[in-house]
Design a protein around this motif. Structure first.
Motif, short mmCIF file in Angstrom:
data_model
loop_
_atom_site.label_atom_id
_atom_site.label_comp_id
_atom_site.label_asym_id
_atom_site.label_seq_id
_atom_site.Cartn_x
_atom_site.Cartn_y
_atom_site.Cartn_z
N ASN A 39 2.06 -0.16 -7.60
CA ASN A 39 1.45 -1.48 -7.55
C ASN A 39 -0.07 -1.35 -7.57
N ILE A 40 -0.71 -2.23 -8.33
CA ILE A 40 -2.16 -2.37 -8.27
C ILE A 40 -2.46 -3.84 -8.07
N SER A 41 -3.32 -4.16 -7.10
CA SER A 41 -3.66 -5.55 -6.83
C SER A 41 -5.16 -5.68 -6.65
N TRP A 42 -5.65 -6.84 -7.02
CA TRP A 42 -7.09 -7.12 -6.97
C TRP A 42 -7.31 -8.48 -6.35
N ASP A 43 -8.07 -8.52 -5.26
CA ASP A 43 -8.48 -9.77 -4.63
C ASP A 43 -9.91 -10.07 -5.04
N ASN A 44 -10.21 -11.33 -5.36
CA ASN A 44 -11.59 -11.70 -5.63
C ASN A 44 -11.76 -13.19 -5.46
N TYR A 54 -15.12 -12.94 2.46
CA TYR A 54 -14.29 -11.89 1.85
C TYR A 54 -14.39 -12.05 0.36
N THR A 55 -15.15 -11.17 -0.28
CA THR A 55 -15.50 -11.39 -1.69
C THR A 55 -14.69 -10.57 -2.67
N ASN A 56 -14.18 -9.40 -2.26
CA ASN A 56 -13.46 -8.57 -3.21
C ASN A 56 -12.63 -7.53 -2.46
N GLY A 57 -11.50 -7.18 -3.04
CA GLY A 57 -10.67 -6.13 -2.46
C GLY A 57 -9.70 -5.60 -3.48
N GLY A 58 -9.30 -4.37 -3.32
CA GLY A 58 -8.33 -3.78 -4.23
C GLY A 58 -7.41 -2.85 -3.48
N ARG A 59 -6.21 -2.68 -4.03
CA ARG A 59 -5.25 -1.80 -3.39
C ARG A 59 -4.39 -1.12 -4.45
N LEU A 60 -4.24 0.19 -4.31
CA LEU A 60 -3.31 0.97 -5.13
C LEU A 60 -2.21 1.45 -4.22
N SER A 61 -0.96 1.23 -4.60
CA SER A 61 0.16 1.56 -3.72
C SER A 61 1.28 2.24 -4.50
N TYR A 62 2.01 3.09 -3.79
CA TYR A 62 3.18 3.77 -4.36
C TYR A 62 4.29 3.75 -3.34
N LEU A 63 5.45 3.28 -3.73
CA LEU A 63 6.64 3.24 -2.89
C LEU A 63 7.64 4.24 -3.42
N THR A 64 8.09 5.17 -2.60
CA THR A 64 9.08 6.16 -3.03
C THR A 64 10.41 5.48 -3.32
N ASP A 65 11.27 6.17 -4.04
CA ASP A 65 12.65 5.71 -4.13
C ASP A 65 13.27 5.69 -2.74
N ALA A 66 14.25 4.84 -2.54
CA ALA A 66 14.93 4.77 -1.26
C ALA A 66 15.57 6.12 -0.91
N ALA A 67 15.48 6.50 0.35
CA ALA A 67 16.06 7.77 0.79
C ALA A 67 17.54 7.84 0.49
N GLU A 68 18.21 6.70 0.51
CA GLU A 68 19.65 6.67 0.31
C GLU A 68 20.05 6.94 -1.14
N GLY A 335 -8.42 -15.28 -4.71
CA GLY A 335 -7.19 -15.11 -5.46
C GLY A 335 -6.79 -13.65 -5.53
N THR A 336 -5.52 -13.41 -5.80
CA THR A 336 -5.00 -12.05 -5.93
C THR A 336 -4.21 -11.93 -7.23
N LEU A 337 -4.56 -10.96 -8.05
CA LEU A 337 -3.80 -10.59 -9.23
C LEU A 337 -3.11 -9.27 -8.94
N ALA A 338 -1.83 -9.14 -9.24
CA ALA A 338 -1.10 -7.92 -8.92
C ALA A 338 -0.11 -7.59 -10.03
N ALA A 339 0.07 -6.30 -10.25
CA ALA A 339 1.08 -5.80 -11.20
C ALA A 339 1.89 -4.72 -10.50
N THR A 340 3.21 -4.77 -10.65
CA THR A 340 4.13 -3.84 -10.02
C THR A 340 5.10 -3.34 -11.07
N TRP A 341 5.33 -2.02 -11.07
CA TRP A 341 6.28 -1.48 -12.03
C TRP A 341 7.00 -0.26 -11.44
N SER A 342 8.20 -0.03 -11.94
CA SER A 342 9.00 1.11 -11.50
C SER A 342 8.92 2.22 -12.53
N TRP A 343 8.88 3.45 -12.04
CA TRP A 343 8.76 4.62 -12.91
C TRP A 343 10.14 5.09 -13.34
#
Length: 343
Positions: A39-44, A54-68, A335-343
């Motif tokens: 996931n990549i998201s951008w606040d502005n 609060y003028t700007n923010g960004g976040r890069l995130s990675y979620l592992t596959d479920a342990a199960e 506002g927040t723009l975000a994109a999420t994708w699975s590998w």
């Protein structure tokens, strides 16, 4: 491109260095080990035609596959975390899924007048913030629980100045002049916990789907300590199984589990309201001689829309909050723009 080459570029290129650091880390990881959700998201606040607080923010995130998914693998960090923390409420129950979220977040705060190079003691001070977090999520179709660890920095080493200058150059906005007056330099650390639950959800295959979710979270750190809660309604077709992060703060990873599991194409619109109690903030305790006075109760509302298709989701959220500063009654919007994708 190798990690060392990217880090060399970070010292000379006009882009924020923390972006190169993340890409360099990912470049050194084998693709097979990186299966999961990104996931990549951008606040502005430019997305809501404002430029203050609060003028700007960004976040890069990675979620592992479920342990199960592969519980017998030799290097399963999510499984080890689940088994080691199964004494926590909501962790380790049979039938639930568990995954780890790794996240890098940068935030920046500025006064309304960014053209002045002088300190503006009657407004919010310049402040930059950078942290990394590790969160263990446990979820099923009805609820989600997470526990996280936060480590970071507030001050010049956050890189917020360089990022904002780059963003404003990219968008053709006014160049900020007051970053020499930013507060900090301090290390940041803390813990956080979240829980969200669906009240109801109409079944798939019956036209438009409706759902209502409730969520709450607690953060305890030396940058901010708060407790928050909120309610979110969502309407759409072929809804994913995620939990919309309207009331969970800037650029949350709460929405990652289940965000790309709906087959085919779908869309959604959503709205939410919430509030938070803030007994401590770094801005309040380290901003002298600024007149900033943390408001202990903040209300917020937001609306958004999302579109998804075969492992990809894009969302836009517009938010407004009551003023975090008791000496300034103007609300904040961003506002927040975000994109999420699975590998």
């Amino acid at each position: 491109m190798t990690g060392p080459k990217l880090m060399k570029m970070a010292r000379s290129a006009p882009y924020p260095g923390w972006m190169y650091a993340v890409v360099a880390c990912l470049a050194g990881v084998a693709p097979d080990a990186m299966a999961g959700t990104f996931n990549i998201s951008w606040d502005n606040d430019l997305l809501t035609a404002s430029d203050k607080g609060y003028t700007n923010g960004g976040r890069l995130s990675y979620l592992t596959d479920a342990a199960e998914v592969d519980d017998d693998c030799s290097v399963c960090l999510a499984a080890h975390a689940r088994d080691g923390l199964d004494w926590l409420p909501g962790i380790g129950a049979a039938g639930d899924q568990h995954a780890l979220a790794f996240s890098l977040r940068q935030l920046m705060f500025t006064p309304e007048n960014i053209e002045s190079s002088e300190p503006q003691y009657d407004d919010i001070p310049y402040a930059g913030y950078l942290d990394g977090s590790l969160t263990l999520w446990s979820w099923n179709d009805d609820w989600i629980t997470g526990y996280g660890l936060i480590v970071g920095v507030v001050g010049p080493d956050s890189g917020a100045r360089r990022t904002q200058e780059w963003v404003h150059k990219l968008t053709g906005s006014t160049e900020p002049q007051g970053w020499d007056n930013q507060i900090g330099q301090d290390a940041v650390g803390g813990l956080e916990a979240y829980h969200a639950r669906r009240f109801f959800r109409t079944p798939a295959g019956e036209g438009l789907q409706n759902e209502v979710s409730w969520g709450a979270g607690v953060t305890a750190s030396n940058f901010i300590t708060n407790a928050q809660t909120g309610l979110v309604w969502r309407l759409g077709e072929n809804l994913p199984r995620d939990f919309v992060p309207l009331t969970s703060g800037a650029s949350s990873t709460l929405a990652l589990p289940g965000s790309t599991d709906a087959p085919g194409m779908g869309w959604s619109v959503f709205a939410g309201v919430g509030g938070q109690w803030v007994p401590y903030s770094y801005m309040d305790h380290h901003a002298d001689p600024y007149t900033y006075d943390q408001n202990p109760f903040i209300w917020q509302a937001g609306v958004g829309a999302g579109w998804h298709w075969n492992g990809f989701q894009a969302t836009l959220i517009l938010r407004g909050t009551s003023s975090p500063d008791k000496t300034n009654k103007d609300e904040l919007t961003f506002g927040t723009l975000a994109a999420t994708w699975s590998w």
